[in-house]
Design an enzyme around this catalytic site. Structure first.
Site, PDB file in Angstrom:
ATOM      1  N   GLU A 266       0.879  -1.161   0.000  1.00 24.18           N
ATOM      2  CA  GLU A 266       0.000   0.000   0.000  1.00 24.18           C
ATOM      3  C   GLU A 266       0.915   1.208   0.000  1.00 24.18           C
ATOM      4  OE1 GLU A 266      -2.534   0.812   3.507  1.00 24.18           O
ATOM      5  OE2 GLU A 266      -2.026   2.700   2.545  1.00 24.18           O
ATOM      6  N   CYS A 303      -2.702   7.330   5.055  1.00 31.18           N
ATOM      7  CA  CYS A 303      -2.742   7.007   3.623  1.00 31.18           C
ATOM      8  C   CYS A 303      -4.025   7.528   2.985  1.00 31.18           C
ATOM      9  CB  CYS A 303      -2.603   5.509   3.421  1.00 31.18           C
ATOM     10  SG  CYS A 303      -3.284   4.559   4.750  1.00 31.18           S
TER      11      CYS A 303
HETATM   12  P1  NAP Z   1       9.512   3.559   3.506  1.00 31.95           P
HETATM   13  O1  NAP Z   1      10.736   4.355   3.326  1.00 31.95           O
HETATM   14  O2  NAP Z   1       8.873   3.014   2.281  1.00 31.95           O
HETATM   15  O3  NAP Z   1       9.870   2.357   4.497  1.00 31.95           O
HETATM   16  C1  NAP Z   1       8.908   1.405   4.917  1.00 31.95           C
HETATM   17  C2  NAP Z   1       9.615   0.127   5.319  1.00 31.95           C
HETATM   18  O4  NAP Z   1      10.118  -0.517   4.138  1.00 31.95           O
HETATM   19  C3  NAP Z   1      10.812   0.343   6.225  1.00 31.95           C
HETATM   20  O5  NAP Z   1      10.874  -0.733   7.123  1.00 31.95           O
HETATM   21  C4  NAP Z   1      11.986   0.315   5.289  1.00 31.95           C
HETATM   22  O6  NAP Z   1      13.144  -0.144   5.936  1.00 31.95           O
HETATM   23  C5  NAP Z   1      11.519  -0.672   4.244  1.00 31.95           C
HETATM   24  N1  NAP Z   1      12.116  -0.372   2.932  1.00 31.95           N
HETATM   25  C6  NAP Z   1      12.001   0.778   2.263  1.00 31.95           C
HETATM   26  N2  NAP Z   1      12.661   0.700   1.097  1.00 31.95           N
HETATM   27  C7  NAP Z   1      13.186  -0.532   1.042  1.00 31.95           C
HETATM   28  C8  NAP Z   1      13.984  -1.218   0.090  1.00 31.95           C
HETATM   29  N3  NAP Z   1      14.380  -0.635  -1.033  1.00 31.95           N
HETATM   30  N4  NAP Z   1      14.341  -2.480   0.350  1.00 31.95           N
HETATM   31  C9  NAP Z   1      13.953  -3.075   1.487  1.00 31.95           C
HETATM   32  N5  NAP Z   1      13.220  -2.473   2.432  1.00 31.95           N
HETATM   33  C10 NAP Z   1      12.848  -1.221   2.218  1.00 31.95           C
HETATM   34  O7  NAP Z   1       8.378   4.373   4.263  1.00 31.95           O
HETATM   35  P2  NAP Z   1       8.450   5.256   5.593  1.00 31.95           P
HETATM   36  O8  NAP Z   1       9.757   5.117   6.254  1.00 31.95           O
HETATM   37  O9  NAP Z   1       7.260   4.890   6.359  1.00 31.95           O
HETATM   38  O10 NAP Z   1       8.218   6.741   5.120  1.00 31.95           O
HETATM   39  C11 NAP Z   1       8.865   7.348   4.028  1.00 31.95           C
HETATM   40  C12 NAP Z   1       7.816   7.966   3.106  1.00 31.95           C
HETATM   41  O11 NAP Z   1       6.853   6.982   2.763  1.00 31.95           O
HETATM   42  C13 NAP Z   1       6.989   9.083   3.698  1.00 31.95           C
HETATM   43  O12 NAP Z   1       7.619  10.327   3.612  1.00 31.95           O
HETATM   44  C14 NAP Z   1       5.743   9.009   2.883  1.00 31.95           C
HETATM   45  O13 NAP Z   1       5.911   9.743   1.689  1.00 31.95           O
HETATM   46  C15 NAP Z   1       5.591   7.567   2.535  1.00 31.95           C
HETATM   47  N6  NAP Z   1       4.562   6.874   3.358  1.00 31.95           N
HETATM   48  C16 NAP Z   1       3.350   6.692   2.819  1.00 31.95           C
HETATM   49  C17 NAP Z   1       2.378   6.037   3.542  1.00 31.95           C
HETATM   50  C18 NAP Z   1       1.031   5.807   2.971  1.00 31.95           C
HETATM   51  O14 NAP Z   1       0.234   5.150   3.621  1.00 31.95           O
HETATM   52  N7  NAP Z   1       0.713   6.301   1.810  1.00 31.95           N
HETATM   53  C19 NAP Z   1       2.633   5.544   4.810  1.00 31.95           C
HETATM   54  C20 NAP Z   1       3.912   5.723   5.346  1.00 31.95           C
HETATM   55  C21 NAP Z   1       4.861   6.386   4.587  1.00 31.95           C
HETATM   56  P3  NAP Z   1      14.265   0.831   6.488  1.00 31.95           P
HETATM   57  O15 NAP Z   1      13.607   2.120   6.862  1.00 31.95           O
HETATM   58  O16 NAP Z   1      14.826   0.108   7.640  1.00 31.95           O
HETATM   59  O17 NAP Z   1      15.238   0.969   5.384  1.00 31.95           O
END
Ligand code: NAP
Length: 528
Positions: A266, A303
């Protein structure tokens, strides 16, 4: 319960040896001293995955009543953590205590809902087409279908729901309900919260004498243990909530495996709200107030946050803007989940504000020197500019939205057609708007997973009819929901048994119907 900073692999607490990390308090911008978390590596993934694979056949074959009771025990153990859990989650996320108490209620409610789903047994979709030995020109075999779990599931905890979409959140509850062992990768934004809930889950596994591999919790960098987890041959599906970039990266790994597996990610959605002319003429002010409250809720870190408004120009438009402006200007800046999320929000909002043809209507109450605090923001533009500027259609994760002024319904339809897939689409309707709504609905049905009237999209009920999903990029697979009873479908697959002796069939399909299920027999639903 004292935190140790260990991973939970099966029944063991395991100290990660690939580095250390402290949890972080975004409200103070400082690390939390205790404990120091040990980060895992590929060897820890291997251990957890091997245990999960070994647990699978035993766990999925347990009586449904045992599986349901296990889910209820997890709920009880989470509640037994009491204020310790809420305090730690508050420290790590900056989310208000009341919000976290509500989220705990939702987490426990989800587990209990799935316990009921498991007991009911409808999710097995037991379907029987009895043999027709005299059928001409060819006889028919005895054919019986039931749904089986896919196998061990990897769950990525979400930053924005430290309880309801993390260690024992919706993905985990649905997978365990389906009969699948779960390995969670904790989100680094709430490591202590993850350990507390993980220990509650580990205790529940022990309390029911389940194989230890039914649950493990790993801590570490996404690029290391996250990637290794998705690539591991024992893992058969992935649940993820986060960024589009992260979701797509995991999907790429899953697709590149010798055996590709589904990734239920998601990702991003801007959740358009359509203000139709009669609604604006009748109650512009109350729509403005309601919209502002929905936008600013939880610092906009949902979200389903309504990041886009399409409003027909005309009577009420100015009143809507004023009411929204006044409400947002008075909204205190709120702490965001992590410095990273805060930085992305600030940059994204400033970029939108600096776009030619986009007017900044409000940049909310000053955050003063509070760290990681986000001011609510509202931008206004016209449809032509919005259509010509793809970056305006990207998610701004936080309390910011763009209002697009449209000349008429035709222009509104044109913008709607250009939108990407969404979790939700909202219509604000007045009594005379039904004809316009009828023209918009077919477009919205193609674009969104949930369509609402005269409400706001934040607040997702956990129930049987909920759809929290939608076409790409809101999710990676529009065929499923990640909230509600139907979300169990993501972790099941159908198996057909042809001419098996009754004694070898799963209980759900045996002739005497020992589970007392409603079953589809010869195309008709039959009572037990
Ligand atoms: P994220 O960067 O996508 O990370 C979510 C999880 O996935 C973390 O545990 C991260 O691990 C892991 N991950 C991310 N990229 C990866 C990769 N290339 N390979 C393996 N694992 C990976 O999301 P976030 O930290 O929650 O927030 C960052 C941004 O995501 C926000 O600024 C926002 O824009 C978006 N977000 C959107 C929603 C939504 O519901 N639409 C919700 C939350 C966040 P690590 O952090 O340990 O690397």
């Amino acid at each position: 319960m004292t935190l140790t900073g260990d991973m939970l692999i099966g029944a063991s607490a395991v100290r990660g040896s690939a580095g250390t990390q402290r949890a972080f308090n975004p409200s103070t911008n400082a690390e939390i001293a205790e404990p120091i978390f040990g980060l895992g590596d590929a060897a820890d993934v291997e251990r957890a995955a091997t245990l999960a694979a070994a647990a699978f056949d035993t766990y999925r074959s347990l009586p449904l009543a045992t599986r349901a009771a296990f889910l209820e025990t997890i709920a009880e153990k989470i509640l037994a953590l009491g204020d310790t859990l809420i305090t730690r989650a508050h420290e790590e996320s900056g989310l208000p205590i009341a919000r976290l108490q509500g989220e705990r209620g939702r987490t426990v409610g989800q587990l209990r809902l799935f316990a009921k789903v498991v007991r009911d047994g409808h999710f097995l979709k037991a379907t029987i087409d009895p043999a027709q030995s005299r059928r001409q020109p060819l006889p028919r075999a005895d054919l019986r279908l039931a749904k089986l779990p896919l196998g061990p599931v990897a769950v990525f905890g979400a930053s924005n729901f430290p309880l309801a979409f993390s260690v024992a959140g919706g993905d985990t509850a649905a997978a365990l309900a389906a009969g699948a062992p779960v390995i969670v990768k904790a989100h680094s934004a709430h490591l202590g919260t993850s350990e507390l809930v993980g220990r509650a889950l580990q205790q529940a596994v022990q309390a029911h004498g389940l194989p230890e591999g039914v649950f493990s919790l790993l801590i570490g960098a996404g690029r290391q243990i996250g990637e290794a987890l998705v690539a591991h041959p024992a893992i058969q599906a992935v649940g993820f909530t986060g960024s589009r970039q992260g979701g797509l990266a995991l999907q790429k790994i899953a697709n590149a495996r010798h055996q590709p597996i589904p990734v239920y990610a998601e990702m991003s959605s801007i959740n358009p709200v359509f203000l139709l002319p009669a609604a604006l003429a009748e109650r512009a002010e109350s729509i403005g107030k309601g919209f502002a409250a929905s936008l600013a809720l939880g610092a906009g870190q949902f979200c389903t946050n309504p990041g886009l408004v399409l409003a027909c120009d005309g009577p009420g438009f100015a009143s809507f803007l004023k009411a929204t402006h006044d409400a947002l200007a008075a909204t205190p800046a709120q702490t965001m989940l992590t410095p990273g999320i805060h930085a992305v929000y600030q940059t994204g909002a400033q970029k939108v504000g600096a776009t030619p043809g986009v007017e900044t209507a409000v940049f909310g109450a000053d955050a003063g020197d509070r760290p990681n605090a986000a001011q609510a923001a509202l931008y206004v533009t016209d449809a032509a500019r919005f259509l010509a500027t793809p970056t305006l259609r990207e998610e701004m994760f936080g309390p910011a939205a763009i209002v697009v002024r449209t000349r008429d319904l035709q222009e509104m339809l044109q913008v709607a057609e250009q939108l990407e897939g969404q979790l939700t689409a909202t219509l604000q309707l007045g009594t005379a708007d039904h004809a316009d709504a009828r023209r918009l609905l077919p477009v919205l049905e193609r674009k969104a997973g949930r369509i609402l009237v005269n409400g706001f999209p934040t607040g997702v009920e956990v129930c049987h009819a909920m759809v929290h999903g939608g076409p790409f990029p809101s999710t990676s697979n529009a065929m499923f929901t990640s909230v509600g009873a139907e979300s169990i479908e993501r972790f099941l697959r159908p198996v057909c048994y042809q001419d098996l002796p009754d004694a070898l069939l799963p209980a759900a399909l045996q002739q005497a119907n020992p589970l007392g299920l409603w079953r589809m027999v010869d195309g008709a639903l039959r009572q037990p």
